[in-house]
Design a protein around this motif. Sequence first.
Motif, PDB file in Angstrom:
ATOM      1  N   PHE A  24       0.831  -1.204   0.000  1.00 42.55           N
ATOM      2  CA  PHE A  24       0.000   0.000   0.000  1.00 42.55           C
ATOM      3  C   PHE A  24       0.863   1.250   0.000  1.00 42.55           C
ATOM      4  CE2 PHE A  24      -2.047   3.478   2.266  1.00 42.55           C
ATOM      5  CZ  PHE A  24      -3.231   3.611   1.573  1.00 42.55           C
ATOM      6  N   TYR A  25       1.832   1.317   0.916  1.00 42.54           N
ATOM      7  CA  TYR A  25       2.665   2.521   1.020  1.00 42.54           C
ATOM      8  C   TYR A  25       3.597   2.672  -0.181  1.00 42.54           C
ATOM      9  CZ  TYR A  25       0.633   3.619   5.470  1.00 42.54           C
ATOM     10  OH  TYR A  25      -0.269   3.966   6.454  1.00 42.54           O
ATOM     11  N   LEU A  31       9.372   3.344  -0.328  1.00 42.87           N
ATOM     12  CA  LEU A  31      10.044   2.072  -0.598  1.00 42.87           C
ATOM     13  C   LEU A  31      10.912   1.679   0.584  1.00 42.87           C
ATOM     14  CD1 LEU A  31      11.022   2.681  -4.322  1.00 42.87           C
ATOM     15  CD2 LEU A  31       9.027   1.457  -3.421  1.00 42.87           C
ATOM     16  N   ARG A  32      11.120   0.388   0.732  1.00 41.79           N
ATOM     17  CA  ARG A  32      11.894  -0.129   1.856  1.00 41.79           C
ATOM     18  C   ARG A  32      13.319   0.410   1.833  1.00 41.79           C
ATOM     19  NH1 ARG A  32      12.315  -6.373   3.796  1.00 41.79           N
ATOM     20  NH2 ARG A  32      10.056  -6.064   3.812  1.00 41.79           N
ATOM     21  N   ASP A  33      13.766   0.829   3.012  1.00 41.59           N
ATOM     22  CA  ASP A  33      15.154   1.208   3.223  1.00 41.59           C
ATOM     23  C   ASP A  33      15.828  -0.006   3.865  1.00 41.59           C
ATOM     24  OD1 ASP A  33      17.611   2.101   4.128  1.00 41.59           O
ATOM     25  OD2 ASP A  33      16.830   3.962   4.975  1.00 41.59           O
ATOM     26  N   PRO A  34      16.662  -0.736   3.089  1.00 44.36           N
ATOM     27  CA  PRO A  34      17.261  -1.966   3.635  1.00 44.36           C
ATOM     28  C   PRO A  34      18.024  -1.745   4.940  1.00 44.36           C
ATOM     29  CG  PRO A  34      17.708  -1.765   1.291  1.00 44.36           C
ATOM     30  CD  PRO A  34      17.091  -0.465   1.730  1.00 44.36           C
ATOM     31  N   GLU A  40      13.856  -8.259  14.328  1.00 39.41           N
ATOM     32  CA  GLU A  40      13.786  -8.531  15.768  1.00 39.41           C
ATOM     33  C   GLU A  40      12.884  -7.533  16.485  1.00 39.41           C
ATOM     34  OE1 GLU A  40      16.994  -5.586  15.048  1.00 39.41           O
ATOM     35  OE2 GLU A  40      16.434  -7.452  14.078  1.00 39.41           O
ATOM     36  N   ALA A  41      12.735  -6.325  15.939  1.00 36.04           N
ATOM     37  CA  ALA A  41      11.867  -5.307  16.521  1.00 36.04           C
ATOM     38  C   ALA A  41      10.527  -5.221  15.790  1.00 36.04           C
ATOM     39  CB  ALA A  41      12.554  -3.944  16.478  1.00 36.04           C
ATOM     40  N   LYS A  42      10.348  -6.057  14.763  1.00 35.87           N
ATOM     41  CA  LYS A  42       9.155  -6.019  13.915  1.00 35.87           C
ATOM     42  C   LYS A  42       8.931  -4.605  13.375  1.00 35.87           C
ATOM     43  CE  LYS A  42       6.840 -10.144  15.333  1.00 35.87           C
ATOM     44  NZ  LYS A  42       7.117 -10.959  14.179  1.00 35.87           N
ATOM     45  N   ALA A  43      10.014  -4.021  12.842  1.00 38.42           N
ATOM     46  CA  ALA A  43       9.960  -2.666  12.286  1.00 38.42           C
ATOM     47  C   ALA A  43      10.620  -2.651  10.914  1.00 38.42           C
ATOM     48  CB  ALA A  43      10.678  -1.687  13.212  1.00 38.42           C
ATOM     49  N   CYS A  44       9.993  -1.913  10.004  1.00 40.26           N
ATOM     50  CA  CYS A  44      10.507  -1.802   8.644  1.00 40.26           C
ATOM     51  C   CYS A  44      10.450  -0.342   8.220  1.00 40.26           C
ATOM     52  CB  CYS A  44       9.670  -2.665   7.699  1.00 40.26           C
ATOM     53  SG  CYS A  44      10.228  -2.602   5.988  1.00 40.26           S
ATOM     54  N   GLY A  45      11.605   0.242   7.946  1.00 46.73           N
ATOM     55  CA  GLY A  45      11.667   1.632   7.523  1.00 46.73           C
ATOM     56  C   GLY A  45      11.420   1.765   6.030  1.00 46.73           C
ATOM     57  N   LEU A  46      10.583   2.735   5.680  1.00 49.54           N
ATOM     58  CA  LEU A  46      10.325   3.059   4.283  1.00 49.54           C
ATOM     59  C   LEU A  46      10.705   4.513   4.061  1.00 49.54           C
ATOM     60  CD1 LEU A  46       6.724   1.531   3.817  1.00 49.54           C
ATOM     61  CD2 LEU A  46       8.924   0.387   3.547  1.00 49.54           C
ATOM     62  N   VAL A  47      11.163   4.827   2.858  1.00 48.06           N
ATOM     63  CA  VAL A  47      11.557   6.200   2.552  1.00 48.06           C
ATOM     64  C   VAL A  47      10.926   6.617   1.228  1.00 48.06           C
ATOM     65  CG1 VAL A  47      13.743   5.523   1.444  1.00 48.06           C
ATOM     66  CG2 VAL A  47      13.503   7.809   2.429  1.00 48.06           C
TER      67      VAL A  47
END
Length: 136
Positions: A24-25, A31-34, A40-47
Amino acid sequence: MRFDTLHLDHIGIRVTDLATAEAFYAKLGFLRDPGEFAPEAKACGLVHPTGLRIHLIYNGESADEGNVLLDAPIKRPGYTHAAFIVENMDDLVAWLAGEGIAITEGPVTMGHGRRSVCFIRDPDRNVLEFNEILAH
């Protein structure tokens, strides 16, 4: 002691399913910032190409009442939405229609120079607001 806040770093958005939220985002340009993927924190950064960042926190559970901050009868404290500036509201509205993304409110022109209150919801019913700054 005093300190200066320089700018907003990112917005954290709790979601139930990473793949669904990320898709969706991505439609909105994020887009995902690798370098900001932390299983481990269940977090995914997008930029976004503009540099705006969001973090998808993928540990949410679906609630029967929808968005527990906005849709439940009792209003609890918490962040209710993120607001973004767009260059042209008409372009956004047309794009949303083409993507099949429902506008839940607006757009309307506000008296303070903004064409705003164009709200949408992500797949987890998190609210996103879009504003166009009008020329004076």
